[in-house]
Every structure is written in structure tokens, then in C-alpha cells.
Scaffold this motif. Structure first.
Motif, PDB file in Angstrom:
ATOM      1  N   SER A  28       0.827  -1.197   0.000  1.00  6.40           N
ATOM      2  CA  SER A  28       0.000   0.000   0.000  1.00  6.40           C
ATOM      3  C   SER A  28       0.867   1.255   0.000  1.00  6.40           C
ATOM      4  N   LEU A  29       0.490   2.212  -0.867  1.00  6.53           N
ATOM      5  CA  LEU A  29       1.211   3.482  -0.905  1.00  6.53           C
ATOM      6  C   LEU A  29       1.030   4.294   0.368  1.00  6.53           C
ATOM      7  N   SER A  30       0.022   3.966   1.152  1.00 11.87           N
ATOM      8  CA  SER A  30      -0.241   4.732   2.367  1.00 11.87           C
ATOM      9  C   SER A  30       0.904   4.635   3.372  1.00 11.87           C
ATOM     10  N   THR A  31       1.780   3.648   3.189  1.00 11.46           N
ATOM     11  CA  THR A  31       2.913   3.490   4.104  1.00 11.46           C
ATOM     12  C   THR A  31       4.178   4.190   3.612  1.00 11.46           C
ATOM     13  N   TYR A  32       4.076   4.870   2.462  1.00  7.25           N
ATOM     14  CA  TYR A  32       5.249   5.489   1.856  1.00  7.25           C
ATOM     15  C   TYR A  32       5.066   6.990   1.679  1.00  7.25           C
TER      16      TYR A  32
END
Length: 124
Positions: A28-32
Motif C-alpha cells: 500500500s502506498l499509504s505506508t510510503y
């Protein structure tokens, strides 16, 4: 590990607009924290924009401030770069990158994951 694929590049006249997309898979991009960089022929890769993983902090290079906007759509696992009022000096290969270790950094070395790039050409 996240994989990144850019799209949306092309040829546009000066003053025109393009929207680049960076689709992620694997995580998930939410962690980057996500960044956009560019590299013109014969020049070093340079920072364009970054968006912190919390979505609340963005950062832009002075050369694009007021013309470019970085945004993310976490449900679609995609980050965008909206580019308006394009200039010939914006011509470059544009890369998106993911950084899990720090904030909205302008330093390329902090980004561990990179896409393959998409060409943007702005004619005068």
C-alpha cells in the motif's frame, strides 16, 4: 516490496498540461512518502515534488511551485503529478519514487523504490 509504474507522459506545447500517474503494486502506498523526480538529457536527476505518507505535508521544487501539484489516491494505490503551464525546460524523464524511512525529502538517495520513468516533452 512496492513496484511502481508511471504513465501519462507525452508531447505537449508550452502552456499546456499533463497529468502523470504512478500506480503501485505489492504494498500500500499509504505506508510510503512519495516523490517525483526528473532527469533531462545531460543533467542530474532533480527533485520535483514529494508528499508525506500522512498526506498532510507536500514539498515542491521552486521551479515548479504554483504550476505542479502532487496528490495521492490511497484506495487506488496511485500518486499523481498534475503539471500545468508547462515550459520547454520541464522536458525530462519523470520518475516516481517511494520512501518508507523519512518525510517529504527532496533527496533522491532517501527513496529506495523507483519506477521506470515516463518521458515528458514540451515544445516551444
Amino acid at each position: 516490496q512496492v513496484q511502481l509504474v508511471e504513465s501519462g507522459g507525452g508531447l505537449v506545447q508550452a502552456g499546456g498540461s499533463l497529468r502523470l500517474s504512478c500506480a503501485a503494486s505489492g504494498r500500500s502506498l499509504s505506508t510510503y512518502t512519495m516523490g517525483w523526480f526528473r532527469q533531462a538529457p545531460g543533467k542530474e536527476r532533480e527533485f520535483v515534488a514529494a508528499n508525506h505518507r500522512n498526506g498532510g505535508v507536500t514539498r515542491y521544487a521552486d521551479s515548479v511551485k504554483g504550476r505542479f501539484t502532487i496528490a495521492r489516491d490511497n484506495p487506488k494505490n496511485t500518486v499523481y503529478l498534475q503539471m500545468n503551464n508547462l515550459k520547454p525546460e520541464d522536458t525530462a524523464v519523470y520518475y516516481c519514487a517511494a520512501n518508507s524511512e523519512s518525510g517529504a525529502s527532496s533527496s533522491a538517495w532517501r527513496y529506495a523504490h523507483w519506477g521506470q520513468g515516463t518521458q515528458v516533452t514540451v515544445s516551444s
